[in-house]
Design a protein around this motif. Structure first.
Motif, PDB file in Angstrom:
ATOM      1  N   PHE A 128       0.831  -1.201   0.000  1.00  0.00           N
ATOM      2  CA  PHE A 128       0.000   0.000   0.000  1.00  0.00           C
ATOM      3  C   PHE A 128       0.868   1.254   0.000  1.00  0.00           C
ATOM      4  CE2 PHE A 128      -3.523  -2.682   1.921  1.00  0.00           C
ATOM      5  CZ  PHE A 128      -4.261  -2.702   0.762  1.00  0.00           C
ATOM      6  N   GLN A 129       1.973   1.221   0.738  1.00  0.00           N
ATOM      7  CA  GLN A 129       2.874   2.373   0.734  1.00  0.00           C
ATOM      8  C   GLN A 129       3.414   2.628  -0.677  1.00  0.00           C
ATOM      9  OE1 GLN A 129       5.608   1.098   3.845  1.00  0.00           O
ATOM     10  NE2 GLN A 129       5.021   2.903   5.024  1.00  0.00           N
ATOM     11  N   SER A 130       3.765   1.574  -1.368  1.00  0.00           N
ATOM     12  CA  SER A 130       4.250   1.722  -2.745  1.00  0.00           C
ATOM     13  C   SER A 130       3.167   2.306  -3.637  1.00  0.00           C
ATOM     14  CB  SER A 130       4.708   0.372  -3.301  1.00  0.00           C
ATOM     15  OG  SER A 130       5.807  -0.093  -2.577  1.00  0.00           O
ATOM     16  N   TYR A 131       1.936   1.851  -3.446  1.00  0.00           N
ATOM     17  CA  TYR A 131       0.814   2.391  -4.208  1.00  0.00           C
ATOM     18  C   TYR A 131       0.650   3.882  -3.926  1.00  0.00           C
ATOM     19  CZ  TYR A 131      -3.914   3.194  -5.881  1.00  0.00           C
ATOM     20  OH  TYR A 131      -5.014   3.714  -6.527  1.00  0.00           O
ATOM     21  N   LEU A 132       0.697   4.248  -2.653  1.00  0.00           N
ATOM     22  CA  LEU A 132       0.547   5.655  -2.283  1.00  0.00           C
ATOM     23  C   LEU A 132       1.686   6.498  -2.837  1.00  0.00           C
ATOM     24  CD1 LEU A 132      -0.674   5.260   1.397  1.00  0.00           C
ATOM     25  CD2 LEU A 132      -2.010   6.140  -0.543  1.00  0.00           C
ATOM     26  N   GLU A 133       2.881   5.950  -2.845  1.00  0.00           N
ATOM     27  CA  GLU A 133       4.024   6.674  -3.378  1.00  0.00           C
ATOM     28  C   GLU A 133       3.800   7.029  -4.845  1.00  0.00           C
ATOM     29  OE1 GLU A 133       8.721   5.941  -4.439  1.00  0.00           O
ATOM     30  OE2 GLU A 133       7.649   4.469  -3.243  1.00  0.00           O
ATOM     31  N   MET A 134       3.236   6.103  -5.596  1.00  0.00           N
ATOM     32  CA  MET A 134       3.031   6.338  -7.028  1.00  0.00           C
ATOM     33  C   MET A 134       1.779   7.157  -7.330  1.00  0.00           C
ATOM     34  SD  MET A 134       4.219   2.676  -8.668  1.00  0.00           S
ATOM     35  CE  MET A 134       2.674   1.935  -8.239  1.00  0.00           C
ATOM     36  N   GLN A 135       0.751   7.071  -6.497  1.00  0.00           N
ATOM     37  CA  GLN A 135      -0.547   7.648  -6.829  1.00  0.00           C
ATOM     38  C   GLN A 135      -0.902   8.927  -6.075  1.00  0.00           C
ATOM     39  OE1 GLN A 135      -0.613   5.284  -9.596  1.00  0.00           O
ATOM     40  NE2 GLN A 135      -2.578   6.245  -9.400  1.00  0.00           N
ATOM     41  N   SER A 136      -0.158   9.293  -5.047  1.00  0.00           N
ATOM     42  CA  SER A 136      -0.494  10.476  -4.265  1.00  0.00           C
ATOM     43  C   SER A 136      -0.017  11.743  -4.961  1.00  0.00           C
ATOM     44  CB  SER A 136       0.127  10.400  -2.874  1.00  0.00           C
ATOM     45  OG  SER A 136      -0.447   9.353  -2.137  1.00  0.00           O
ATOM     46  N   VAL A 137      -0.880  12.747  -4.948  1.00  0.00           N
ATOM     47  CA  VAL A 137      -0.552  14.055  -5.507  1.00  0.00           C
ATOM     48  C   VAL A 137      -1.080  15.122  -4.563  1.00  0.00           C
ATOM     49  CG1 VAL A 137      -0.583  13.278  -7.905  1.00  0.00           C
ATOM     50  CG2 VAL A 137      -2.651  14.182  -6.901  1.00  0.00           C
ATOM     51  N   THR A 138      -0.462  16.268  -4.619  1.00  0.00           N
ATOM     52  CA  THR A 138      -0.942  17.399  -3.831  1.00  0.00           C
ATOM     53  C   THR A 138      -1.499  18.429  -4.797  1.00  0.00           C
ATOM     54  OG1 THR A 138       0.681  16.997  -2.101  1.00  0.00           O
ATOM     55  CG2 THR A 138      -0.310  19.189  -2.169  1.00  0.00           C
ATOM     56  N   LEU A 139      -2.793  18.703  -4.672  1.00  0.00           N
ATOM     57  CA  LEU A 139      -3.439  19.722  -5.484  1.00  0.00           C
ATOM     58  C   LEU A 139      -3.375  21.050  -4.728  1.00  0.00           C
ATOM     59  CD1 LEU A 139      -6.597  17.728  -6.616  1.00  0.00           C
ATOM     60  CD2 LEU A 139      -4.426  17.982  -7.815  1.00  0.00           C
ATOM     61  N   VAL A 140      -3.134  22.130  -5.454  1.00  0.00           N
ATOM     62  CA  VAL A 140      -3.035  23.457  -4.836  1.00  0.00           C
ATOM     63  C   VAL A 140      -4.004  24.392  -5.538  1.00  0.00           C
ATOM     64  CG1 VAL A 140      -1.510  25.381  -4.295  1.00  0.00           C
ATOM     65  CG2 VAL A 140      -0.606  23.048  -4.309  1.00  0.00           C
ATOM     66  N   ALA A 141      -4.832  25.073  -4.747  1.00  0.00           N
ATOM     67  CA  ALA A 141      -5.757  26.076  -5.272  1.00  0.00           C
ATOM     68  C   ALA A 141      -5.870  27.199  -4.255  1.00  0.00           C
ATOM     69  CB  ALA A 141      -7.125  25.466  -5.542  1.00  0.00           C
ATOM     70  N   ASP A 142      -5.709  28.418  -4.701  1.00  0.00           N
ATOM     71  CA  ASP A 142      -5.789  29.579  -3.821  1.00  0.00           C
ATOM     72  C   ASP A 142      -4.886  29.453  -2.600  1.00  0.00           C
ATOM     73  OD1 ASP A 142      -7.670  30.772  -5.495  1.00  0.00           O
ATOM     74  OD2 ASP A 142      -9.354  29.833  -4.448  1.00  0.00           O
ATOM     75  N   GLY A 143      -3.716  28.871  -2.803  1.00  0.00           N
ATOM     76  CA  GLY A 143      -2.766  28.731  -1.708  1.00  0.00           C
ATOM     77  C   GLY A 143      -3.066  27.590  -0.749  1.00  0.00           C
ATOM     78  N   GLN A 144      -4.157  26.880  -0.958  1.00  0.00           N
ATOM     79  CA  GLN A 144      -4.530  25.760  -0.103  1.00  0.00           C
ATOM     80  C   GLN A 144      -4.055  24.461  -0.746  1.00  0.00           C
ATOM     81  OE1 GLN A 144      -6.179  26.117   2.940  1.00  0.00           O
ATOM     82  NE2 GLN A 144      -5.798  28.282   2.559  1.00  0.00           N
ATOM     83  N   LYS A 145      -3.510  23.551   0.067  1.00  0.00           N
ATOM     84  CA  LYS A 145      -3.028  22.271  -0.427  1.00  0.00           C
ATOM     85  C   LYS A 145      -3.962  21.155   0.015  1.00  0.00           C
ATOM     86  CE  LYS A 145       1.841  23.513  -0.370  1.00  0.00           C
ATOM     87  NZ  LYS A 145       3.179  23.158   0.119  1.00  0.00           N
ATOM     88  N   LEU A 146      -4.191  20.205  -0.891  1.00  0.00           N
ATOM     89  CA  LEU A 146      -5.011  19.043  -0.590  1.00  0.00           C
ATOM     90  C   LEU A 146      -4.314  17.821  -1.167  1.00  0.00           C
ATOM     91  CD1 LEU A 146      -7.651  17.774   0.472  1.00  0.00           C
ATOM     92  CD2 LEU A 146      -8.630  18.202  -1.791  1.00  0.00           C
TER      93      LEU A 146
END
Length: 152
Positions: A128-146
Motif C-alpha cells: 500500500f505504501q508503494s501504491y501511495l508513493e506512485m498515486q499520491s498528488v498534492t493539489l493546490v488552489a488559492d494557496g490551499q493544499k489538498l
C-alpha cells in the motif's frame, strides 16, 4: 524516542508528506500472523489514510468511524497482484482536467479466497505504501493544499 520507520519517496513522487508506519504496528501485525501462536488473533487489522491522517492500522470494527460507507455504499479499487483493495466514498472523488482524485479517507484491506475480509500482513502495508508513493498528488488552489490519491 522516535519509533517510526520512514518510507522514503523517490524523486518522482509529488506527495510532500512522509509516510511512516509505527514499529509497534508492525509488531502487532507480525505477532498476529506468527505461526507459533496458541490461539489465533481474532482481530482483523485494516489500514486507513486520509488527507489529515497518516497511514494507520485500525481494527475492522473501527472502519465505519473513518469511512462511514465502508462495506455498504463504498467503491473499491483493486491493487494488482494480490487480493488487496482500497475502499472509498465515491462522493469524495474530485474530477479535474479529466482526472479523478480521491479527496477523503480510504480503507485498505485484504480478502481471502472466499471474499471475506481478513487481516493485513506487513507485506500488504508495504505494498500500500508503494501504491501511495506512485498515486499520491498534492493539489493546490488559492494557496490551499489538498493531498489526494489519483485514481486514473
Amino acid at each position: 524516542m522516535d519509533n517510526t520507520i520512514p518510507f522514503n519517496p523517490t524523486s518522482c513522487t509529488v506527495r510532500t508528506e512522509q509516510i511512516t508506519v509505527d514499529v509497534s504496528i508492525l509488531s502487532v501485525l507480525n505477532h498476529a500472523a506468527s505461526p507459533g501462536r496458541h490461539k489465533p488473533d481474532a482481530n482483523i487489522y485494516l489500514a486507513a489514510i486520509a488527507p489529515d491522517m497518516e497511514l494507520t492500522i485500525i481494527m475492522e470494527e473501527d472502519a465505519p468511524h473513518i469511512l462511514p460507507c465502508f462495506d455498504e455504499e463504498d467503491a473499491t479499487i483493486t491493487i494488482k497482484g494480490a487480493p488487496l483493495f482500497i475502499s472509498y466514498n465515491p462522493a469524495q472523488v474530485l474530477t479535474l482536467a479529466g482526472k479523478h482524485y480521491l479527496t477523503g479517507a480510504v480503507i485498505f484491506y485484504r480478502t481471502d479466497s472466499s471474499g471475506r475480509i481478513v487481516s493485513l500482513t506487513v507485506e500488504d502495508i508495504y505494498r500500500f505504501q508503494s501504491y501511495l508513493e506512485m498515486q499520491s498528488v498534492t493539489l493546490v488552489a488559492d494557496g490551499q493544499k489538498l493531498t489526494c490519491i489519483c485514481i486514473d
